[in-house]
Scaffold this motif. Structure first.
Motif, mmCIF file in Angstrom:
data_model
loop_
_atom_site.group_PDB
_atom_site.id
_atom_site.type_symbol
_atom_site.label_atom_id
_atom_site.label_comp_id
_atom_site.label_asym_id
_atom_site.label_seq_id
_atom_site.Cartn_x
_atom_site.Cartn_y
_atom_site.Cartn_z
ATOM 1 N N LEU A 5 0.844 -1.194 0.000
ATOM 2 C CA LEU A 5 0.000 0.000 0.000
ATOM 3 C C LEU A 5 0.885 1.253 0.000
ATOM 4 O O LEU A 5 1.782 1.377 0.823
ATOM 5 C CB LEU A 5 -0.906 -0.032 1.223
ATOM 6 N N VAL A 6 0.613 2.165 -0.937
ATOM 7 C CA VAL A 6 1.349 3.424 -1.038
ATOM 8 C C VAL A 6 0.370 4.570 -0.808
ATOM 9 O O VAL A 6 -0.528 4.802 -1.618
ATOM 10 C CB VAL A 6 2.024 3.574 -2.419
ATOM 11 N N LEU A 7 0.538 5.295 0.291
ATOM 12 C CA LEU A 7 -0.395 6.363 0.633
ATOM 13 C C LEU A 7 -0.225 7.570 -0.287
ATOM 14 O O LEU A 7 0.891 7.971 -0.611
ATOM 15 C CB LEU A 7 -0.183 6.791 2.080
ATOM 16 N N CYS A 10 -4.414 11.727 3.143
ATOM 17 C CA CYS A 10 -5.381 11.366 4.187
ATOM 18 C C CYS A 10 -6.300 12.563 4.414
ATOM 19 O O CYS A 10 -5.883 13.709 4.273
ATOM 20 C CB CYS A 10 -4.681 11.010 5.495
ATOM 21 N N LEU A 46 -8.531 7.299 3.624
ATOM 22 C CA LEU A 46 -7.182 7.148 3.070
ATOM 23 C C LEU A 46 -7.271 6.974 1.563
ATOM 24 O O LEU A 46 -8.041 6.154 1.067
ATOM 25 C CB LEU A 46 -6.481 5.923 3.671
ATOM 26 N N TRP A 47 -6.476 7.748 0.861
ATOM 27 C CA TRP A 47 -6.314 7.561 -0.589
ATOM 28 C C TRP A 47 -4.962 6.896 -0.813
ATOM 29 O O TRP A 47 -3.954 7.366 -0.307
ATOM 30 C CB TRP A 47 -6.371 8.901 -1.314
ATOM 31 N N TYR A 48 -4.938 5.815 -1.561
ATOM 32 C CA TYR A 48 -3.699 5.057 -1.694
ATOM 33 C C TYR A 48 -3.645 4.327 -3.026
ATOM 34 O O TYR A 48 -4.660 4.109 -3.692
ATOM 35 C CB TYR A 48 -3.557 4.047 -0.547
ATOM 36 N N THR A 142 3.883 9.824 8.349
ATOM 37 C CA THR A 142 4.275 8.430 8.501
ATOM 38 C C THR A 142 5.299 8.311 9.616
ATOM 39 O O THR A 142 6.073 9.248 9.866
ATOM 40 C CB THR A 142 4.884 7.882 7.199
#
Length: 361
Positions: A5-7, A10, A46-48, A142
């Motif tokens: 998963l790559v953010l 948010c 969350l957009w990822y 992060t």
């Protein structure tokens, strides 16, 4: 639990309901009332990117751990003063990681007798009466080792009254405001832009009203009107030696995706709209066709009413609120994506970005 998963960004999202029933976050159509009680539910979106398919045979890599810090404005603070205070906290208590996104959060002062404002509430009720609203800064980052530390900055772009669009009370449309903000961002050096936010602020006749952090929301005879501004957030990274890290200027544009109406509305059958996940499938299709580079994303509510607001949708920057004419306010939750760099618009992309919506009857 989700390897690969790559953010992207948010955000806090607030969903509303006029009845005591479950609120589903995948819905894109919500209601508020000007007469009784509105039920509020706030969550984290969350957009990822998912760059790999999870597999039991594949060893898990280092996963991003999200941190969140919220700083609430004081009664007399301007927003720039709130940012200064947030940076003082960041210098004293440095975040162990990279800032992903920044947002201004609306917090309701629920009782007149309490001096405390709780930005951590996720579920509450709001009555149809005047109330105090307080803004807070929310930082997402992060948890990871980083050389030096980061502080935040911002720039506001307020719609000007150019008298071109009567449906928008003479104010610039969002596309015009975004064009000015994109030109300004492209000229900036030495900072890393994290995200942009469409922020409704209360219109005041005197002074730079976008700087206010505390205001009163009225309803009924003296309604409160809002103006959607663009707030661009950036960070300045200081390395271990105290020198600023250089970044390449961003060249930003945007596309807004509107949930499509999926039925023919009648007097007995209300309008229904595609849900967030279906809308996201359409966004992914557009991104794959264009090859556009995603910069950030946000959820943008727009009011569904007759007249100009329904015609303009999320392009409207003037936002009437609290008038007694409509007891039930209907809101559509659009998704706005910000893009970095050039791309080729595909044939027929208009239908992907903004499908036609059947007229409500």
């Amino acid at each position: 639990e989700h390897d690969g998963l790559v953010l992207v960004s948010c955000e806090s999202v607030t969903w509303t309901s006029v009845g005591k029933r479950d609120i589903f976050s995948d819905s894109t159509h919500f209601k508020k009332t000007n007469r009784e009680v509105t039920y509020m539910l706030r969550g984290l979106r969350l957009w990822y990117f998912m760059d790999v398919v999870p597999s039991p045979s594949r060893q898990k890599g280092a996963m991003p751990v999200i941190q969140c810090q919220t700083i609430t404005a004081r009664p007399t603070e301007r927003f720039d003063q709130l940012v200064v205070r947030a940076n003082e906290q960041l210098r004293c208590n440095r975040l162990d990681g990279k800032i992903i996104s920044v947002e201004t959060v609306r917090v309701t002062w629920l009782t007149d007798n309490s001096r405390a404002v709780n930005p951590e509430l996720c579920c509450w009720k709001e009555k149809a009466e005047k109330k105090q609203i307080v803004f807070a800064i929310r930082l997402y980052s992060t948890l990871s080792p980083m050389d030096g530390y980061e502080t935040i900055g911002f720039q506001d772009f307020v719609p000007e009254k150019n008298q071109r669009n009567k449906d928008n009370k003479g104010y610039e449309l969002f596309s015009e405001v975004m064009e000015r903000s994109a030109r300004w961002i492209a000229r900036q050096h030495g900072v890393r832009f994290t995200n942009l936010q469409t922020l409704p602020v209360k219109i005041k006749k005197k002074g730079p009203f976008e700087e206010r952090c505390v205001f009163t929301e009225h309803k009924g005879e003296d309604p409160t009107h809002y103006l959607n501004i663009v707030r661009a957030y950036h960070v300045i990274q200081q390395d271990a030696a105290g020198a600023s890290v250089e970044y390449t200027p961003a060249r930003l544009t945007y596309r807004t995706f509107v949930p499509a109406q999926v039925n023919l509305a009648t007097s007995s059958q209300p309008a229904e709209f595609e849900d967030t996940r279906t809308l996201l499938d359409r966004i992914n299709q557009w991104l794959q066709i264009t090859g556009a580079r995603l910069f950030s994303m946000e959820t943008v509510p727009s009011r569904l009413t007759t007249g100009g607001l329904q015609l303009l949708g999320p392009e409207a920057t003037f936002q009437p609120h609290g008038s007694g004419k409509n007891l039930i306010e209907k809101w559509l939750y659009n998704i706005r994506i910000y893009l970095d760099g050039d791309y080729l618009e595909p044939p027929g992309a208009v239908s992907l970005v903004s499908p036609s919506i059947a007229r409500l009857t």
